[in-house]
Design a protein around this motif. Sequence first.
Motif, PDB file in Angstrom:
ATOM      1  N   GLN A   1       0.828  -1.212   0.000  1.00 55.37           N
ATOM      2  CA  GLN A   1       0.000   0.000   0.000  1.00 55.37           C
ATOM      3  C   GLN A   1       0.860   1.260   0.000  1.00 55.37           C
ATOM      4  N   SER A   2       1.981   1.213   0.717  1.00 56.21           N
ATOM      5  CA  SER A   2       2.874   2.375   0.758  1.00 56.21           C
ATOM      6  C   SER A   2       3.438   2.669  -0.623  1.00 56.21           C
ATOM      7  N   LEU A   3       3.815   1.596  -1.332  1.00 53.69           N
ATOM      8  CA  LEU A   3       4.351   1.790  -2.678  1.00 53.69           C
ATOM      9  C   LEU A   3       3.293   2.350  -3.620  1.00 53.69           C
ATOM     10  N   LEU A   4       2.061   1.860  -3.496  1.00 55.01           N
ATOM     11  CA  LEU A   4       0.984   2.344  -4.364  1.00 55.01           C
ATOM     12  C   LEU A   4       0.677   3.819  -4.088  1.00 55.01           C
ATOM     13  N   LEU A   5       0.558   4.149  -2.801  1.00 56.63           N
ATOM     14  CA  LEU A   5       0.263   5.538  -2.443  1.00 56.63           C
ATOM     15  C   LEU A   5       1.396   6.466  -2.882  1.00 56.63           C
ATOM     16  N   GLY A   6       2.624   6.040  -2.630  1.00 60.94           N
ATOM     17  CA  GLY A   6       3.762   6.850  -3.045  1.00 60.94           C
ATOM     18  C   GLY A   6       3.818   7.023  -4.545  1.00 60.94           C
ATOM     19  N   GLY A   7       3.505   5.951  -5.272  1.00 66.08           N
ATOM     20  CA  GLY A   7       3.519   6.029  -6.732  1.00 66.08           C
ATOM     21  C   GLY A   7       2.487   7.004  -7.266  1.00 66.08           C
ATOM     22  N   VAL A   8       1.286   6.972  -6.660  1.00 71.80           N
ATOM     23  CA  VAL A   8       0.227   7.895  -7.091  1.00 71.80           C
ATOM     24  C   VAL A   8       0.642   9.347  -6.845  1.00 71.80           C
ATOM     25  N   LEU A   9       1.195   9.622  -5.665  1.00 75.62           N
ATOM     26  CA  LEU A   9       1.580  10.991  -5.326  1.00 75.62           C
ATOM     27  C   LEU A   9       2.754  11.483  -6.175  1.00 75.62           C
ATOM     28  N   ILE A  10       3.718  10.615  -6.427  1.00 70.47           N
ATOM     29  CA  ILE A  10       4.841  11.004  -7.285  1.00 70.47           C
ATOM     30  C   ILE A  10       4.350  11.268  -8.708  1.00 70.47           C
ATOM     31  N   ASN A  11       3.381  10.475  -9.143  1.00 71.64           N
ATOM     32  CA  ASN A  11       2.797  10.699 -10.468  1.00 71.64           C
ATOM     33  C   ASN A  11       2.094  12.054 -10.534  1.00 71.64           C
ATOM     34  N   LEU A  12       1.395  12.422  -9.449  1.00 76.01           N
ATOM     35  CA  LEU A  12       0.762  13.740  -9.392  1.00 76.01           C
ATOM     36  C   LEU A  12       1.806  14.852  -9.431  1.00 76.01           C
ATOM     37  N   ALA A  13       2.935  14.623  -8.779  1.00 77.80           N
ATOM     38  CA  ALA A  13       4.016  15.611  -8.810  1.00 77.80           C
ATOM     39  C   ALA A  13       4.539  15.782 -10.236  1.00 77.80           C
ATOM     40  N   PHE A  14       4.700  14.663 -10.936  1.00 74.41           N
ATOM     41  CA  PHE A  14       5.174  14.719 -12.322  1.00 74.41           C
ATOM     42  C   PHE A  14       4.164  15.450 -13.213  1.00 74.41           C
ATOM     43  N   MET A  15       2.877  15.157 -13.013  1.00 66.90           N
ATOM     44  CA  MET A  15       1.838  15.824 -13.801  1.00 66.90           C
ATOM     45  C   MET A  15       1.821  17.324 -13.518  1.00 66.90           C
ATOM     46  N   SER A  16       2.010  17.706 -12.256  1.00 66.64           N
ATOM     47  CA  SER A  16       2.049  19.131 -11.905  1.00 66.64           C
ATOM     48  C   SER A  16       3.216  19.824 -12.586  1.00 66.64           C
ATOM     49  N   ALA A  17       4.351  19.142 -12.636  1.00 70.86           N
ATOM     50  CA  ALA A  17       5.521  19.724 -13.295  1.00 70.86           C
ATOM     51  C   ALA A  17       5.255  19.927 -14.783  1.00 70.86           C
ATOM     52  N   MET A  18       4.619  18.943 -15.417  1.00 70.06           N
ATOM     53  CA  MET A  18       4.309  19.064 -16.840  1.00 70.06           C
ATOM     54  C   MET A  18       3.293  20.186 -17.094  1.00 70.06           C
ATOM     55  N   LEU A  19       2.291  20.275 -16.209  1.00 65.69           N
ATOM     56  CA  LEU A  19       1.316  21.360 -16.346  1.00 65.69           C
ATOM     57  C   LEU A  19       1.986  22.719 -16.169  1.00 65.69           C
ATOM     58  N   GLY A  20       2.981  22.776 -15.284  1.00 64.87           N
ATOM     59  CA  GLY A  20       3.718  24.020 -15.096  1.00 64.87           C
ATOM     60  C   GLY A  20       4.451  24.442 -16.357  1.00 64.87           C
ATOM     61  N   VAL A  21       5.064  23.463 -17.033  1.00 67.88           N
ATOM     62  CA  VAL A  21       5.768  23.763 -18.284  1.00 67.88           C
ATOM     63  C   VAL A  21       4.787  24.251 -19.347  1.00 67.88           C
ATOM     64  N   ILE A  22       3.654  23.549 -19.457  1.00 69.20           N
ATOM     65  CA  ILE A  22       2.652  23.927 -20.460  1.00 69.20           C
ATOM     66  C   ILE A  22       2.072  25.311 -20.166  1.00 69.20           C
ATOM     67  N   SER A  23       1.740  25.554 -18.895  1.00 63.56           N
ATOM     68  CA  SER A  23       1.148  26.847 -18.534  1.00 63.56           C
ATOM     69  C   SER A  23       2.134  27.991 -18.747  1.00 63.56           C
ATOM     70  N   ASP A  24       3.416  27.729 -18.540  1.00 59.60           N
ATOM     71  CA  ASP A  24       4.405  28.780 -18.771  1.00 59.60           C
ATOM     72  C   ASP A  24       4.532  29.083 -20.262  1.00 59.60           C
ATOM     73  N   LEU A  25       4.407  28.053 -21.091  1.00 61.44           N
ATOM     74  CA  LEU A  25       4.405  28.282 -22.537  1.00 61.44           C
ATOM     75  C   LEU A  25       3.168  29.085 -22.948  1.00 61.44           C
ATOM     76  N   ILE A  26       2.035  28.793 -22.310  1.00 61.01           N
ATOM     77  CA  ILE A  26       0.812  29.562 -22.581  1.00 61.01           C
ATOM     78  C   ILE A  26       0.998  31.015 -22.151  1.00 61.01           C
TER      79      ILE A  26
END
Length: 349
Positions: A267-292
Amino acid sequence: MKLVVQVPCLNEEETLPSVLETIPKEIPGIDEIVILIVDDGCTDRTVEVAKEHGVREFVHHSRNQGLGRSFHDGVVRALELGADIVVNTDGDNQYPQERITDLVQPIINGQADIVIGDRQVDRIEHFSGLKKKLQKVGSKVVNMAAETDLPDAASGFRAYSRESLMLLNTVTRFSYCMETIIQAGNKRMKIASVPIETNAKTRESRLFKSMPEHIMKSGAAIVRSYMMYKPYAIFVWLTAFFFVLGAIPFLRYLVLWLSGDNGNHIQSLLLGGVLINLAFMSAMLGVISDLIRTNRVLIEDDLEHTKKARFGKSGTEMLRDQTSVAQFDLPHTQTRTTAQSGETWTTSL
């Protein structure tokens, strides 16, 4: 210089006379003063009252469009009229129109692009203690987003130079107050404040029905405006937040594994994986929003040129051109003296 005083109105027939009668008729440094009424779907005699008081310029909405839209449409009309300075006041007579003279002076003197009337919230008797605190908190949040130091960011009693209005582009229809400050601050405009005292309360606010609604709408407007200019700041924090949260379950799993605990901690690995994935998505959204954001800057540059082409010259520039033409049309004389006889004659050119 030409000054346009715009007054957004929604059924203000009772208070509008007091507003119109206290607007200065003459201001040092101003050659012409025009009053512009923005009829935001009035169903009473507001328009008739304005005409009775000599107002000739109007913007009409067939139905209520909101304060933000009224400000936008009023500014467009003011620029079409050749305004060098636009002052915005309210039709409910909450602001002291006689202080318009002080409000425009920093712009006339070249000391500011925008001037805001500081209502000195602590001295407003009909404001509750909670409302005063919320006003101060709101101003602090706006100042942080705009990198300014304004005591009253919510005040609608303002003066704008023509140049500043060419650079500002309002989006929200709730209220332009927060949005224009954040835009102006991020575009490095000079914003000044002039202390004023408001008039007695004449009616309840029509901008919002309750304090929670006001907080939600104002907060949304602030966040939206801030994200337009500094989206990376928000997404960097989101990325860091989710990354730290995601690292905790992974560290827990690692500690348990090193300590010899062979239990099932998937469960710890699953929860950590989900949160790290959200961090990665936030970083990508940051790049896209800065281009916008970069694209928005380019579009705003085009909008500035479009506005200048559409609205043409200001009142001062038109007056200067008329003066130049008049001087050109006047007969010029040239006096000549002969070297030998000393005879003098005059020739008209």
